[in-house]
Design a protein around this motif. Sequence first.
Motif, PDB file in Angstrom:
ATOM      1  N   ILE A 171       0.997  -1.450   0.146  1.00 46.25           N
ATOM      2  CA  ILE A 171      -0.048  -0.202   0.037  1.00 46.25           C
ATOM      3  C   ILE A 171       0.733   1.333   0.092  1.00 46.25           C
ATOM      4  N   VAL A 172       1.886   1.194   0.672  1.00 50.48           N
ATOM      5  CA  VAL A 172       2.824   2.221   1.027  1.00 50.48           C
ATOM      6  C   VAL A 172       3.539   2.676  -0.423  1.00 50.48           C
ATOM      7  N   LEU A 173       3.918   1.687  -1.046  1.00 49.84           N
ATOM      8  CA  LEU A 173       4.514   1.736  -2.316  1.00 49.84           C
ATOM      9  C   LEU A 173       3.732   2.175  -3.503  1.00 49.84           C
ATOM     10  N   LEU A 174       2.507   1.543  -3.654  1.00 50.34           N
ATOM     11  CA  LEU A 174       1.379   1.894  -4.352  1.00 50.34           C
ATOM     12  C   LEU A 174       1.120   3.737  -4.579  1.00 50.34           C
ATOM     13  N   THR A 175       0.833   3.897  -3.114  1.00 47.23           N
ATOM     14  CA  THR A 175       0.625   5.410  -2.885  1.00 47.23           C
ATOM     15  C   THR A 175       1.688   6.350  -3.128  1.00 47.23           C
ATOM     16  N   VAL A 176       2.993   5.945  -2.897  1.00 44.48           N
ATOM     17  CA  VAL A 176       4.003   6.742  -3.268  1.00 44.48           C
ATOM     18  C   VAL A 176       4.182   7.014  -4.882  1.00 44.48           C
ATOM     19  N   ALA A 177       3.890   5.537  -5.425  1.00 47.41           N
ATOM     20  CA  ALA A 177       3.867   5.502  -6.859  1.00 47.41           C
ATOM     21  C   ALA A 177       2.847   6.483  -7.653  1.00 47.41           C
ATOM     22  N   ALA A 178       1.562   6.421  -6.895  1.00 45.64           N
ATOM     23  CA  ALA A 178       0.646   7.310  -7.264  1.00 45.64           C
ATOM     24  C   ALA A 178       0.808   8.689  -7.068  1.00 45.64           C
ATOM     25  N   TYR A 179       1.667   8.998  -6.004  1.00 48.65           N
ATOM     26  CA  TYR A 179       1.937  10.642  -5.790  1.00 48.65           C
ATOM     27  C   TYR A 179       2.749  10.829  -6.719  1.00 48.65           C
ATOM     28  N   TYR A 180       4.144  10.210  -7.159  1.00 42.35           N
ATOM     29  CA  TYR A 180       5.215  10.672  -8.009  1.00 42.35           C
ATOM     30  C   TYR A 180       4.249  10.734  -9.608  1.00 42.35           C
ATOM     31  N   GLY A 181       3.386   9.722  -9.747  1.00 40.65           N
ATOM     32  CA  GLY A 181       2.746   9.821 -11.069  1.00 40.65           C
ATOM     33  C   GLY A 181       1.706  10.889 -11.060  1.00 40.65           C
ATOM     34  N   SER A 182       1.176  11.553  -9.995  1.00 41.66           N
ATOM     35  CA  SER A 182       0.272  12.614 -10.168  1.00 41.66           C
ATOM     36  C   SER A 182       1.172  13.985  -9.988  1.00 41.66           C
ATOM     37  N   LEU A 183       2.418  13.955  -9.557  1.00 43.69           N
ATOM     38  CA  LEU A 183       3.289  15.054  -9.796  1.00 43.69           C
ATOM     39  C   LEU A 183       3.704  15.400 -11.290  1.00 43.69           C
ATOM     40  N   ARG A 184       4.000  14.179 -11.820  1.00 42.12           N
ATOM     41  CA  ARG A 184       4.401  14.070 -13.242  1.00 42.12           C
ATOM     42  C   ARG A 184       3.268  14.694 -14.142  1.00 42.12           C
ATOM     43  N   TYR A 185       1.863  14.108 -14.076  1.00 43.02           N
ATOM     44  CA  TYR A 185       0.783  14.091 -14.736  1.00 43.02           C
ATOM     45  C   TYR A 185       0.164  15.773 -14.435  1.00 43.02           C
ATOM     46  N   ALA A 186       0.007  16.002 -13.304  1.00 40.27           N
ATOM     47  CA  ALA A 186      -0.387  17.377 -12.877  1.00 40.27           C
ATOM     48  C   ALA A 186       0.578  18.487 -13.498  1.00 40.27           C
ATOM     49  N   GLY A 187       1.809  18.031 -13.165  1.00 40.98           N
ATOM     50  CA  GLY A 187       2.856  19.099 -13.685  1.00 40.98           C
ATOM     51  C   GLY A 187       2.811  19.305 -15.157  1.00 40.98           C
ATOM     52  N   ARG A 188       3.017  18.340 -16.122  1.00 41.36           N
ATOM     53  CA  ARG A 188       2.438  18.591 -17.332  1.00 41.36           C
ATOM     54  C   ARG A 188       1.259  19.119 -17.683  1.00 41.36           C
ATOM     55  N   SER A 189       0.153  18.780 -17.120  1.00 39.30           N
ATOM     56  CA  SER A 189      -1.186  19.392 -17.451  1.00 39.30           C
ATOM     57  C   SER A 189      -1.158  21.064 -17.160  1.00 39.30           C
ATOM     58  N   PHE A 190      -0.556  21.270 -16.090  1.00 33.34           N
ATOM     59  CA  PHE A 190      -0.417  22.596 -15.811  1.00 33.34           C
ATOM     60  C   PHE A 190       0.362  23.437 -16.695  1.00 33.34           C
ATOM     61  N   GLU A 191       1.312  22.873 -16.970  1.00 29.11           N
ATOM     62  CA  GLU A 191       2.205  23.672 -18.030  1.00 29.11           C
ATOM     63  C   GLU A 191       1.099  23.845 -19.274  1.00 29.11           C
ATOM     64  N   ARG A 192       0.503  22.913 -19.848  1.00 25.32           N
ATOM     65  CA  ARG A 192      -0.291  23.040 -20.962  1.00 25.32           C
ATOM     66  C   ARG A 192      -1.657  23.680 -20.709  1.00 25.32           C
ATOM     67  N   ARG A 193      -2.213  23.801 -19.466  1.00 24.02           N
ATOM     68  CA  ARG A 193      -3.298  24.327 -19.236  1.00 24.02           C
ATOM     69  C   ARG A 193      -3.388  25.787 -18.486  1.00 24.02           C
ATOM     70  N   ILE A 194      -2.190  26.412 -18.402  1.00 26.17           N
ATOM     71  CA  ILE A 194      -1.908  27.588 -17.578  1.00 26.17           C
ATOM     72  C   ILE A 194      -3.006  28.788 -17.975  1.00 26.17           C
ATOM     73  N   GLU A 195      -3.251  28.982 -19.069  1.00 23.45           N
ATOM     74  CA  GLU A 195      -4.245  29.677 -19.709  1.00 23.45           C
ATOM     75  C   GLU A 195      -5.465  29.674 -19.249  1.00 23.45           C
ATOM     76  N   ILE A 196      -5.906  28.208 -19.227  1.00 22.31           N
ATOM     77  CA  ILE A 196      -7.334  27.951 -18.642  1.00 22.31           C
ATOM     78  C   ILE A 196      -7.317  28.124 -17.248  1.00 22.31           C
ATOM     79  N   ILE A 197      -6.286  27.709 -16.539  1.00 21.28           N
ATOM     80  CA  ILE A 197      -6.205  27.878 -15.215  1.00 21.28           C
ATOM     81  C   ILE A 197      -6.192  29.459 -14.733  1.00 21.28           C
ATOM     82  N   SER A 198      -5.519  30.172 -15.346  1.00 20.66           N
ATOM     83  CA  SER A 198      -5.361  31.668 -15.239  1.00 20.66           C
ATOM     84  C   SER A 198      -6.702  32.252 -15.259  1.00 20.66           C
ATOM     85  N   SER A 199      -7.288  32.088 -16.469  1.00 24.18           N
ATOM     86  CA  SER A 199      -8.711  32.498 -16.589  1.00 24.18           C
ATOM     87  C   SER A 199      -9.880  32.204 -15.467  1.00 24.18           C
ATOM     88  N   ARG A 200      -9.599  30.990 -14.771  1.00 25.06           N
ATOM     89  CA  ARG A 200     -10.581  30.593 -13.846  1.00 25.06           C
ATOM     90  C   ARG A 200     -10.245  31.022 -12.430  1.00 25.06           C
TER      91      ARG A 200
END
Length: 181
Positions: free
Chosen positions: A150-179
Motif C-alpha cells: 500500500i505504501v509503495l502504491l501510494t508513493v507511486a501514485a503520488y509521483y505519477g500525479s506530480l508528473r501528470y499534474a505538472g505537465r497538465s499545468f504547463e499545457r493548461r496554464i491559460e485556462i487555469i489563469s482565466s478561472r
Amino acid sequence: TYRQAIFVIVCALNANVTLNCLGLDRPAGLTRYLVLPIRGKDLFLAKNAAVMVVVAVQLMPLLAVGAWQSGFVQLGAETMVASVLIVAHLAWGNVVSVFEPRRSEPYKFASSGELVTTLVSALIGSIPGVTMIVMLRFESSVTALAIAGIVLLTVAAYYGSLRYAGRSFERRIEIISSRLA
C-alpha cells in the motif's frame, strides 16, 4: 481515541487545502511561473511540501500522545497511516487543482468547490489509509507485506500525479489563469 482524531484531522485538512493548491495564485503569479525556470512538477512538489509541514505540525501532538499511551510500535503504525493519508490526498489534490481550479481567499480554508468533487476526493484520498487501518487489525503474516505494498502504491501514485499534474499545468496554464481571475 487519538487514532480517529488523526484520521479526521488529516482527511479534513487535506480535503480542503490540497484540492485547491493553486487557489491563492493570481493570473500575474501564474505567468511568473512561466518566466521562472521551474517545471510544473517542481511547483507542485514545493506546494505539497508546504502543506506537509503544516499537517505535520498539527499531527505531532496527537502522535506524541499516542506514543505515550500505546508505545513506539503503535507510533510507527500511526505515523505510517497518517503519512499514507497525506500522500494519497496530495496525489489526488494535484490532479484536481489542475482540472478544477477555483479562486480562494487568504485564510479561508473551507472548500468552495463542487460538493461531489470534495466527497469523491475524500473517498479516494482515504482508501489507502483505511485499508492500512483494517490490515493492522488482523495481524496476519502477510500484514507487513500488504502494508508495504500500500505504501509503495501510494508513493507511486503520488509521483505519477506530480508528473501528470505538472505537465497538465504547463499545457493548461491559460485556462487555469482565466478561472483564477
